[in-house]
Design an enzyme around this catalytic site. Structure first.
Site, PDB file in Angstrom:
ATOM      1  N   ASP A 213      -5.756  -1.464   2.157  1.00  0.00           N
ATOM      2  CA  ASP A 213      -5.431  -1.005   3.509  1.00  0.00           C
ATOM      3  C   ASP A 213      -5.028  -2.157   4.427  1.00  0.00           C
ATOM      4  OD1 ASP A 213      -5.148   1.106   5.371  1.00  0.00           O
ATOM      5  OD2 ASP A 213      -7.095   0.671   6.255  1.00  0.00           O
ATOM      6  N   SER A 236      -3.951   4.465  10.318  1.00  0.00           N
ATOM      7  CA  SER A 236      -3.663   5.098   9.038  1.00  0.00           C
ATOM      8  C   SER A 236      -3.942   6.598   9.123  1.00  0.00           C
ATOM      9  CB  SER A 236      -4.541   4.494   7.936  1.00  0.00           C
ATOM     10  OG  SER A 236      -4.377   3.086   7.874  1.00  0.00           O
ATOM     11  N   GLN A 286       0.968   5.085   1.816  1.00  0.00           N
ATOM     12  CA  GLN A 286       0.270   5.434   3.049  1.00  0.00           C
ATOM     13  C   GLN A 286       1.277   5.854   4.111  1.00  0.00           C
ATOM     14  OE1 GLN A 286      -1.663   2.610   6.244  1.00  0.00           O
ATOM     15  NE2 GLN A 286      -3.226   3.039   4.699  1.00  0.00           N
TER      16      GLN A 286
END
Length: 294
Positions: A213, A236, A286
């Site tokens: 991430d 996110s 993502q």
């Protein structure tokens, strides 16, 4: 739930503490957040803890091969996180788990994150192929996060705070004001967990989930330049990870990210991960929210 054998102290031990969930009941685990000045929990932490909770309910001979998740609400770093595991499937070669992460907000129990992970015992490969690793300099001669932050004081203190357990070496300046234009839009960073992790494939998969991430949504800003900490903020929305081959997260690996599309305030970002020997070990996707503060 993961073993900390072989880890003594330092950042690797700190990361293991994040992954060491407390079992509160059948398929119920609790995770804590290290002391932080951030107003919300780093998404990679919640994803890694959720995967760890799922792994605790699966036979050790079945490794995770993919996970798909949604960030539903910002996580409060001052509240414990409860991970509820649902054993969706137990097949002959595959096991599937769904994990919902919950926190207490104003006396109410609310979901902040949802993950589905699939595990496999593996089987003989009929076809094998992978992306070749780009030809790039090794990490030893490249600037680290401290050098990057020093060159841009105050720009992204959040990255400094959430990545103390992870060494980083940058192939290009993440705060370069010049937009990255096709065909040179990819952003690359070398990562490794600082210190030594246990010899446990599940631990390294969770550690990679934590790291994955970092820098990913930054790919969505690359075509306008400037990076985070200026007039834009991001969050996110979802996160997916495919584990192609085992790897060690405490050894250098290359993370390449890029964004093929952005519209309506959202950017879709893809990532590829190679170990230092050039083995393609994982792929990431993502979609994230990017907003202007102006």
């Amino acid at each position: 739930m993961s073993s900390s054998a072989g880890v003594t102290s330092g950042p690797a031990a700190d990361l293991m503490e994040v992954l060491a969930l407390e079992e509160r009941g059948p398929d119920l685990y609790v995770g804590l957040t290290p002391a932080t000045t951030l107003q919300r929990i780093f998404g990679g932490q919640v994803a890694a803890q959720a995967l760890t909770a799922a792994q605790a309910t699966v036979s050790a001979d079945r490794a995770v091969h993919s996970l798909h998740s949604y960030f539903l609400r910002p996580g409060d770093p001052h509240e414990e996180i409860r991970y509820e595991v649902d054993r969706i499937r137990e097949g002959r070669t595959f096991s599937t788990r769904r994990v919902v992460a919950r926190q207490t907000r104003k006396g109410a129990d609310v979901a902040i994150f949802a993950l589905t992970a699939d595990f496999t015992a593996g089987e003989r490969a009929v076809v094998e192929h992978s992306l070749p690793m780009p030809e790039v300099p090794g990490p030893e001669s490249l600037p680290g996060l401290a050098e990057v932050i020093a060159a841009h004081p105050g720009r992204d203190d959040a990255s400094n705070a959430i990545s103390r357990a992870v060494e980083q070496r940058y192939l290009s300046d993440p705060y370069d004001p010049e937009p990255r234009l096709p065909p040179d839009t990819a952003f690359r960073v070398w990562f490794r967990v600082t210190g030594r992790l246990p010899d446990d494939e599940a631990v390294h998969a969770a550690a990679l989930t934590f790291v994955s991430d970092l820098t990913l949504l930054s790919a969505g800003l690359a075509r306008v330049g400037g990076g985070w900490g200026g007039s834009t903020v991001g969050a996110s929305l979802d996160h997916a990870l495919w584990f192609h081959r085992p790897m060690r997260a405490d050894e250098w690996f290359l993370y390449e990210t890029d964004s093929p599309a952005a519209a309506s305030g959202r950017a879709l970002c893809f990532g590829q991960v190679w170990s230092a020997d050039g083995t393609h070990v994982a792929s990431v996707a993502q979609e994230g929210l990017i907003r202007s503060l102006g």
